[in-house]
Each structure stands twice: as structure tokens, then as C-alpha cells.
Scaffold this motif. Sequence first.
Motif, PDB file in Angstrom:
ATOM      1  N   VAL A  37       1.582  10.541  -2.527  1.00 43.45           N
ATOM      2  CA  VAL A  37       1.131  10.656  -1.131  1.00 43.45           C
ATOM      3  C   VAL A  37       2.299  10.297  -0.223  1.00 43.45           C
ATOM      4  CG1 VAL A  37      -0.492   9.825   0.609  1.00 43.45           C
ATOM      5  CG2 VAL A  37      -1.212  10.048  -1.777  1.00 43.45           C
ATOM      6  N   LYS A  38       2.840  11.282   0.483  1.00 48.02           N
ATOM      7  CA  LYS A  38       4.017  11.037   1.318  1.00 48.02           C
ATOM      8  C   LYS A  38       3.686  11.070   2.806  1.00 48.02           C
ATOM      9  CE  LYS A  38       6.967  11.396  -2.248  1.00 48.02           C
ATOM     10  NZ  LYS A  38       7.395  12.473  -3.053  1.00 48.02           N
ATOM     11  N   VAL A  39       2.583  11.713   3.175  1.00 46.49           N
ATOM     12  CA  VAL A  39       2.164  11.747   4.583  1.00 46.49           C
ATOM     13  C   VAL A  39       1.159  10.622   4.801  1.00 46.49           C
ATOM     14  CG1 VAL A  39       1.011  13.065   6.396  1.00 46.49           C
ATOM     15  CG2 VAL A  39       2.549  14.218   4.778  1.00 46.49           C
ATOM     16  N   LEU A  40       1.507   9.692   5.693  1.00 47.65           N
ATOM     17  CA  LEU A  40       0.668   8.517   5.901  1.00 47.65           C
ATOM     18  C   LEU A  40      -0.118   8.594   7.207  1.00 47.65           C
ATOM     19  CD1 LEU A  40       3.283   5.858   4.760  1.00 47.65           C
ATOM     20  CD2 LEU A  40       1.553   7.027   3.381  1.00 47.65           C
ATOM     21  N   SER A  41       0.437   9.281   8.204  1.00 52.09           N
ATOM     22  CA  SER A  41      -0.255   9.421   9.483  1.00 52.09           C
ATOM     23  C   SER A  41       0.279  10.666  10.183  1.00 52.09           C
ATOM     24  CB  SER A  41      -0.046   8.180  10.351  1.00 52.09           C
ATOM     25  OG  SER A  41       1.321   8.013  10.646  1.00 52.09           O
ATOM     26  N   TYR A  42      -0.231  10.897  11.401  1.00 47.94           N
ATOM     27  CA  TYR A  42       0.196  12.060  12.186  1.00 47.94           C
ATOM     28  C   TYR A  42       0.557  11.599  13.584  1.00 47.94           C
ATOM     29  CZ  TYR A  42      -1.568  14.724   8.323  1.00 47.94           C
ATOM     30  OH  TYR A  42      -1.753  15.221   7.064  1.00 47.94           O
ATOM     31  N   SER A  43       1.604  12.204  14.142  1.00 45.22           N
ATOM     32  CA  SER A  43       2.079  11.774  15.459  1.00 45.22           C
ATOM     33  C   SER A  43       1.044  12.047  16.538  1.00 45.22           C
ATOM     34  CB  SER A  43       3.396  12.460  15.808  1.00 45.22           C
ATOM     35  OG  SER A  43       3.186  13.838  15.985  1.00 45.22           O
ATOM     36  N   LYS A  44       1.125  11.252  17.590  1.00 38.44           N
ATOM     37  CA  LYS A  44       0.128  11.308  18.664  1.00 38.44           C
ATOM     38  C   LYS A  44       0.156  12.637  19.407  1.00 38.44           C
ATOM     39  CE  LYS A  44       0.981   9.149  22.409  1.00 38.44           C
ATOM     40  NZ  LYS A  44       1.314   8.160  23.414  1.00 38.44           N
ATOM     41  N   LYS A  45       1.317  13.086  19.820  1.00 36.66           N
ATOM     42  CA  LYS A  45       1.410  14.240  20.703  1.00 36.66           C
ATOM     43  C   LYS A  45       1.317  15.581  19.976  1.00 36.66           C
ATOM     44  CE  LYS A  45       4.091  15.941  24.584  1.00 36.66           C
ATOM     45  NZ  LYS A  45       5.242  15.694  25.439  1.00 36.66           N
ATOM     46  N   HIS A  46       2.107  15.745  18.933  1.00 30.07           N
ATOM     47  CA  HIS A  46       2.182  17.045  18.255  1.00 30.07           C
ATOM     48  C   HIS A  46       1.523  17.063  16.874  1.00 30.07           C
ATOM     49  CE1 HIS A  46       4.718  18.597  21.410  1.00 30.07           C
ATOM     50  NE2 HIS A  46       5.528  17.545  21.287  1.00 30.07           N
ATOM     51  N   GLN A  47       0.940  15.952  16.486  1.00 32.46           N
ATOM     52  CA  GLN A  47       0.258  15.847  15.181  1.00 32.46           C
ATOM     53  C   GLN A  47       1.197  16.174  14.020  1.00 32.46           C
ATOM     54  OE1 GLN A  47      -2.994  14.604  14.948  1.00 32.46           O
ATOM     55  NE2 GLN A  47      -2.467  14.178  17.074  1.00 32.46           N
ATOM     56  N   ARG A  48       2.445  15.764  14.144  1.00 33.31           N
ATOM     57  CA  ARG A  48       3.406  15.973  13.057  1.00 33.31           C
ATOM     58  C   ARG A  48       3.210  14.899  11.991  1.00 33.31           C
ATOM     59  NH1 ARG A  48       8.138  16.807  17.336  1.00 33.31           N
ATOM     60  NH2 ARG A  48       7.842  19.016  17.713  1.00 33.31           N
ATOM     61  N   PRO A  49       3.419  15.252  10.734  1.00 36.34           N
ATOM     62  CA  PRO A  49       3.232  14.261   9.669  1.00 36.34           C
ATOM     63  C   PRO A  49       4.264  13.137   9.739  1.00 36.34           C
ATOM     64  CG  PRO A  49       4.085  16.319   8.788  1.00 36.34           C
ATOM     65  CD  PRO A  49       3.804  16.566  10.230  1.00 36.34           C
ATOM     66  N   ARG A  50       3.789  11.933   9.434  1.00 35.25           N
ATOM     67  CA  ARG A  50       4.645  10.746   9.425  1.00 35.25           C
ATOM     68  C   ARG A  50       4.548  10.067   8.067  1.00 35.25           C
ATOM     69  NH1 ARG A  50       7.355  12.389  13.295  1.00 35.25           N
ATOM     70  NH2 ARG A  50       6.750  11.931  15.424  1.00 35.25           N
ATOM     71  N   ILE A  95       0.841  -1.198   0.000  1.00 36.70           N
ATOM     72  CA  ILE A  95       0.000   0.000   0.000  1.00 36.70           C
ATOM     73  C   ILE A  95       0.871   1.240   0.000  1.00 36.70           C
ATOM     74  CG2 ILE A  95      -1.658   1.331   1.360  1.00 36.70           C
ATOM     75  CD1 ILE A  95      -2.647  -1.358   2.508  1.00 36.70           C
ATOM     76  N   ALA A  96       1.901   1.246   0.828  1.00 33.87           N
ATOM     77  CA  ALA A  96       2.760   2.422   0.944  1.00 33.87           C
ATOM     78  C   ALA A  96       3.480   2.740  -0.366  1.00 33.87           C
ATOM     79  CB  ALA A  96       3.774   2.231   2.063  1.00 33.87           C
ATOM     80  N   SER A  97       3.929   1.732  -1.069  1.00 35.96           N
ATOM     81  CA  SER A  97       4.634   2.010  -2.323  1.00 35.96           C
ATOM     82  C   SER A  97       3.673   2.568  -3.370  1.00 35.96           C
ATOM     83  CB  SER A  97       5.376   0.783  -2.836  1.00 35.96           C
ATOM     84  OG  SER A  97       4.474  -0.235  -3.158  1.00 35.96           O
ATOM     85  N   ALA A  98       2.432   2.078  -3.385  1.00 35.00           N
ATOM     86  CA  ALA A  98       1.445   2.618  -4.320  1.00 35.00           C
ATOM     87  C   ALA A  98       1.121   4.070  -3.978  1.00 35.00           C
ATOM     88  CB  ALA A  98       0.178   1.778  -4.289  1.00 35.00           C
ATOM     89  N   LEU A  99       0.978   4.363  -2.686  1.00 30.88           N
ATOM     90  CA  LEU A  99       0.696   5.743  -2.279  1.00 30.88           C
ATOM     91  C   LEU A  99       1.877   6.654  -2.617  1.00 30.88           C
ATOM     92  CD1 LEU A  99      -1.036   5.144   1.166  1.00 30.88           C
ATOM     93  CD2 LEU A  99      -2.103   5.998  -0.927  1.00 30.88           C
ATOM     94  N   HIS A 100       3.075   6.181  -2.348  1.00 28.45           N
ATOM     95  CA  HIS A 100       4.270   6.974  -2.624  1.00 28.45           C
ATOM     96  C   HIS A 100       4.369   7.291  -4.118  1.00 28.45           C
ATOM     97  CE1 HIS A 100       7.652   8.475  -0.338  1.00 28.45           C
ATOM     98  NE2 HIS A 100       8.430   8.241  -1.369  1.00 28.45           N
ATOM     99  N   ALA A 101       4.112   6.287  -4.944  1.00 29.50           N
ATOM    100  CA  ALA A 101       4.165   6.479  -6.398  1.00 29.50           C
ATOM    101  C   ALA A 101       3.111   7.484  -6.859  1.00 29.50           C
ATOM    102  CB  ALA A 101       3.971   5.146  -7.110  1.00 29.50           C
ATOM    103  N   ALA A 102       2.004   7.574  -6.115  1.00 26.91           N
ATOM    104  CA  ALA A 102       0.932   8.512  -6.458  1.00 26.91           C
ATOM    105  C   ALA A 102       1.161   9.891  -5.847  1.00 26.91           C
ATOM    106  CB  ALA A 102      -0.407   7.951  -5.993  1.00 26.91           C
ATOM    107  N   VAL A 130       1.490  -0.088   6.578  1.00 21.76           N
ATOM    108  CA  VAL A 130       1.231  -0.185   5.140  1.00 21.76           C
ATOM    109  C   VAL A 130       2.484  -0.410   4.310  1.00 21.76           C
ATOM    110  CG1 VAL A 130      -0.925   1.110   5.268  1.00 21.76           C
ATOM    111  CG2 VAL A 130       1.220   2.321   4.819  1.00 21.76           C
ATOM    112  N   CYS A 131       3.668  -0.294   4.924  1.00 19.94           N
ATOM    113  CA  CYS A 131       4.888  -0.555   4.156  1.00 19.94           C
ATOM    114  C   CYS A 131       5.086  -2.046   3.914  1.00 19.94           C
ATOM    115  CB  CYS A 131       6.114   0.043   4.837  1.00 19.94           C
ATOM    116  SG  CYS A 131       6.575  -0.758   6.373  1.00 19.94           S
ATOM    117  N   VAL A 132       4.352  -2.888   4.641  1.00 27.40           N
ATOM    118  CA  VAL A 132       4.475  -4.326   4.447  1.00 27.40           C
ATOM    119  C   VAL A 132       3.125  -4.986   4.135  1.00 27.40           C
ATOM    120  CG1 VAL A 132       6.582  -4.624   5.797  1.00 27.40           C
ATOM    121  CG2 VAL A 132       4.366  -4.708   6.943  1.00 27.40           C
ATOM    122  N   GLU A 133       2.081  -4.167   3.999  1.00 36.77           N
ATOM    123  CA  GLU A 133       0.741  -4.705   3.730  1.00 36.77           C
ATOM    124  C   GLU A 133       0.488  -4.706   2.216  1.00 36.77           C
ATOM    125  OE1 GLU A 133      -1.173  -5.869   6.152  1.00 36.77           O
ATOM    126  OE2 GLU A 133      -2.848  -6.386   4.860  1.00 36.77           O
TER     127      GLU A 133
END
Length: 77
Positions: A18-31, A9-16, A55-58
Motif C-alpha cells: 500500500v503506497k497511497v496513504l491519502s489524497y491531496s485537498k485541492k486536486h485529490q492527488r495521491p500522497r 502503521i506506514a511501514s506495515a502498509l508499505h510492506a503490504a 502514520v509514519c510515526v504512529e
Amino acid sequence: MYGYRGETIASALHAAGVKVLSYSKKHQRPRGFFCAIGNCSSCNMTVNHVPNVRVCVEPLQEGMIVESQGGRGKLDV
Ligand code: FES
């Protein structure tokens, strides 16, 4: 979105672009990609309403619902 059979999933998103996959718990920084081998949880996303999927292994499957998640994610119960 589209991807190739057998890719993650991650490689398909990256190719499209999409580089931000989630947000950190405390400061909501992009991951995004970090280890890309399923060891760090930087790429956790909600897949088919299940949070914390690495998603990097799904493998990509047709019709999946993939959503970014904030923090620990939430279960839809
Ligand atoms: S990028 Fe580290 S678990 Fe996916």
C-alpha cells in the motif's frame, strides 16, 4: 493486514504494497511517504476514526482501523 510489533502503521502498509496513504485537498492527488519522520503530514490517515494521524510515526497496534483520507479528513462525531 499484518505487521510486526513495534513497527509503524506506514511501514506495515508499505510492506503490504500500500503506497497511497491519502489524497491531496485541492486536486485529490495521491500522497504517500515523504519525510517518514512526522514532519510533513504527507502520510495523514484516519486511524480509529481520528483524522490526520501521521502514520509514519504512529506505532501499529492490534485491531486498529486504518483508512485513507481525502483532504483534511472528517471527524466522526
Ligand atoms: S511522511 Fe511526512 S509526516 Fe509522515
